[in-house]
Design a protein around this motif. Structure first.
Motif, PDB file in Angstrom:
ATOM      1  N   ARG A 258       1.929   8.596 -24.974  1.00 51.72           N
ATOM      2  CA  ARG A 258       1.491   9.123 -23.679  1.00 51.72           C
ATOM      3  C   ARG A 258       0.025   9.521 -23.792  1.00 51.72           C
ATOM      4  O   ARG A 258      -0.543   9.592 -24.879  1.00 51.72           O
ATOM      5  CB  ARG A 258       2.345  10.324 -23.273  1.00 51.72           C
ATOM      6  N   GLY A 274       5.537   8.631 -10.990  1.00 57.49           N
ATOM      7  CA  GLY A 274       6.240   7.369 -10.845  1.00 57.49           C
ATOM      8  C   GLY A 274       5.365   6.192 -10.509  1.00 57.49           C
ATOM      9  O   GLY A 274       5.822   5.042 -10.590  1.00 57.49           O
ATOM     10  N   GLU A 275       4.090   6.423 -10.137  1.00 56.67           N
ATOM     11  CA  GLU A 275       3.207   5.311  -9.775  1.00 56.67           C
ATOM     12  C   GLU A 275       2.645   4.656 -11.033  1.00 56.67           C
ATOM     13  O   GLU A 275       2.458   5.312 -12.066  1.00 56.67           O
ATOM     14  CB  GLU A 275       2.090   5.807  -8.875  1.00 56.67           C
ATOM     15  N   PRO A 276       2.355   3.356 -10.955  1.00 58.95           N
ATOM     16  CA  PRO A 276       1.875   2.633 -12.141  1.00 58.95           C
ATOM     17  C   PRO A 276       0.411   2.915 -12.433  1.00 58.95           C
ATOM     18  O   PRO A 276      -0.348   3.371 -11.577  1.00 58.95           O
ATOM     19  CB  PRO A 276       2.091   1.165 -11.760  1.00 58.95           C
ATOM     20  N   GLN A 290       0.526  -1.443 -19.694  1.00 59.04           N
ATOM     21  CA  GLN A 290       1.100  -0.857 -18.491  1.00 59.04           C
ATOM     22  C   GLN A 290       1.537   0.582 -18.765  1.00 59.04           C
ATOM     23  O   GLN A 290       1.994   0.915 -19.860  1.00 59.04           O
ATOM     24  CB  GLN A 290       2.302  -1.678 -18.012  1.00 59.04           C
ATOM     25  N   ARG A 292       2.869   4.489 -16.591  1.00 60.97           N
ATOM     26  CA  ARG A 292       3.431   5.065 -15.372  1.00 60.97           C
ATOM     27  C   ARG A 292       3.191   6.573 -15.402  1.00 60.97           C
ATOM     28  O   ARG A 292       3.326   7.214 -16.441  1.00 60.97           O
ATOM     29  CB  ARG A 292       4.915   4.755 -15.260  1.00 60.97           C
ATOM     30  N   VAL A 293       2.808   7.085 -14.248  1.00 56.70           N
ATOM     31  CA  VAL A 293       2.514   8.508 -14.135  1.00 56.70           C
ATOM     32  C   VAL A 293       3.815   9.302 -14.301  1.00 56.70           C
ATOM     33  O   VAL A 293       4.816   9.013 -13.642  1.00 56.70           O
ATOM     34  CB  VAL A 293       1.848   8.833 -12.787  1.00 56.70           C
ATOM     35  N   VAL A 322       0.471  10.223 -18.280  1.00 57.88           N
ATOM     36  CA  VAL A 322       1.071   8.910 -18.095  1.00 57.88           C
ATOM     37  C   VAL A 322       1.840   8.536 -19.358  1.00 57.88           C
ATOM     38  O   VAL A 322       1.476   8.928 -20.466  1.00 57.88           O
ATOM     39  CB  VAL A 322       0.002   7.836 -17.791  1.00 57.88           C
ATOM     40  N   ARG A 323       2.906   7.799 -19.164  1.00 57.69           N
ATOM     41  CA  ARG A 323       3.692   7.263 -20.268  1.00 57.69           C
ATOM     42  C   ARG A 323       3.328   5.799 -20.440  1.00 57.69           C
ATOM     43  O   ARG A 323       3.384   5.018 -19.489  1.00 57.69           O
ATOM     44  CB  ARG A 323       5.176   7.413 -19.982  1.00 57.69           C
ATOM     45  N   GLU A 325       3.581   1.975 -21.948  1.00 59.46           N
ATOM     46  CA  GLU A 325       4.516   0.973 -22.452  1.00 59.46           C
ATOM     47  C   GLU A 325       3.837   0.203 -23.577  1.00 59.46           C
ATOM     48  O   GLU A 325       2.964  -0.636 -23.347  1.00 59.46           O
ATOM     49  CB  GLU A 325       4.943   0.023 -21.330  1.00 59.46           C
ATOM     50  N   SER A 342      -3.165   2.487 -10.366  1.00 61.92           N
ATOM     51  CA  SER A 342      -2.954   1.237  -9.654  1.00 61.92           C
ATOM     52  C   SER A 342      -3.757   1.224  -8.366  1.00 61.92           C
ATOM     53  O   SER A 342      -3.825   2.232  -7.652  1.00 61.92           O
ATOM     54  CB  SER A 342      -1.469   1.060  -9.334  1.00 61.92           C
TER      55      SER A 342
END
Length: 353
Positions: A258, A274-276, A290, A292-293, A322-323, A325, A342
């Motif tokens: 993160r 939840g937004e990218p 990638q 995600r918040v 953010v997490r 990937e 995004s």
């Protein structure tokens, strides 16, 4: 003098050009999607010892990649194993005592049932003798009332039979009383046996709990990785004493990393959980990750005492986590990254009134 003027003009031109480029770059950055810079943070887990034991072996080295459940270290388990053997022996003895108590309770139950049946039989016999004695007494009384009409021998025989039945009735009453007392005593013994059997069963359960606790202690002699990750640090060496609660190793999960960056107050409406997002690192210039918040802080990182002017509000920044990937684990903890939200999130924020 003329040369100095030329140099001054050239310097002014260069500075003006650089300033213009800086302004253009800042304008493009302001017009682009919101984002910021952050530092990669992995999920760190400290593997601690629950025992007071020496380290017998280390099965990994610092920097090694391990999977979940991998054996990290082995501790001296002599004392926990001895305690486990003692607990298991006590459990076997408690189970044997419980079986004996159950058998004794069953025997007491059968004895109580037999005593109760015997008491019931003697009571029935007593009632039968009482009926016979009453009949014989009435028969003897009638014969005596008949006087000379009945032979003396017959009257004597009837009286003797009535007296014999009276004696038998008295003996039967004593027998019935004794049988009733024996039945009550047998019932008390049966209840005591049941309580002993219950206590023995509870002793078995307590000993089983002791065995489970001893097995947990033995299981703690081998320390396993709670998650897949990289061995960042090995605190103890072979032969050193591990104290309860002491850290033996630290694991870092780089696949579940993160990062946190800060958004100014004016751009906060462009992000929601939840937004990218897109993450880029200097070590991998041709690759993006990638993300995600996860969270958007509700409290500003910097808050002036009195927020009264636009400049004060512009200085408010909010942490955004953010997490990332990263299934290959390329982003290492401490690596600087650039995070861009995004464009869809920025567009949504622009459409809001």
């Amino acid at each position: 003098m003329r040369r100095v003027v030329v140099l001054f003009i050239a310097l002014v031109v260069v500075l003006g050009t650089l300033l213009g480029l800086r302004l253009v770059r800042d304008r493009r950055a302001a017009e682009g999607p919101p984002g910021g810079s952050g530092v990669v943070e992995g999920t760190a887990v400290d593997v601690r010892s629950r025992l007071n034991a020496r380290v017998l072996a280390l099965h990994v080295k610092e920097g090694a990649r391990v999977e979940k459940g991998a054996l990290l270290a082995t501790l001296d388990c002599t004392e926990p194993e001895a305690l486990l053997a003692e607990a298991e022996a006590r459990l076997a003895m408690a189970r044997a005592q419980a079986h004996a108590a159950d058998a004794a309770a069953l025997a007491s139950l059968r004895a109580s049932e037999a005593a109760t049946a015997q008491a019931s039989g003697t009571q029935a016999q007593l009632e039968s003798l009482a009926a016979q004695q009453g009949l014989a007494s009435r028969q003897a009384a009638r014969m005596e009332q008949m006087g000379e009409a009945v032979a003396v021998a017959t009257r004597d025989q009837a009286r003797a039979q009535a007296d014999a039945l009276s004696q038998q009735l008295a003996a039967s009453q004593h027998t019935s009383t004794a049988a009733s007392r024996q039945a009550r005593a047998a019932a008390e013994q049966e209840r005591a046996s049941r309580e002993q059997a219950s206590a023995a069963t509870q002793a078995v359960q307590a000993t089983e709990a002791t065995v489970r606790r001893a097995r947990l202690s033995v299981a703690e002699c081998e320390l396993h990785a709670p998650l897949a990750g990289t061995v960042e640090t090995l605190v103890l060496e072979v032969g050193e004493l591990a104290m309860p609660g002491a850290v033996l190793a630290r694991l870092v999960d780089t696949r579940n990393s993160r990062a946190t960056f800060y958004l100014p107050n004016a751009e906060l409406a462009a992000v929601r959980p939840g937004e990218p997002a897109i993450v880029r690192a200097d070590a991998y210039p041709d690759r993006s990750f990638q993300a995600r918040v996860v969270t958007v802080a509700t409290v500003a990182e910097f808050t002036p005492r009195n927020v009264q002017t636009r400049s004060d509000r512009d200085r408010l920044v909010y942490p955004v986590e953010v997490r990332i990937e990263d299934p290959d684990g390329l982003l290492l903890p401490g690596m600087p990254v650039d995070i861009t939200l995004s464009p869809r999130a920025g567009a949504v924020a622009e459409r809001r009134p």
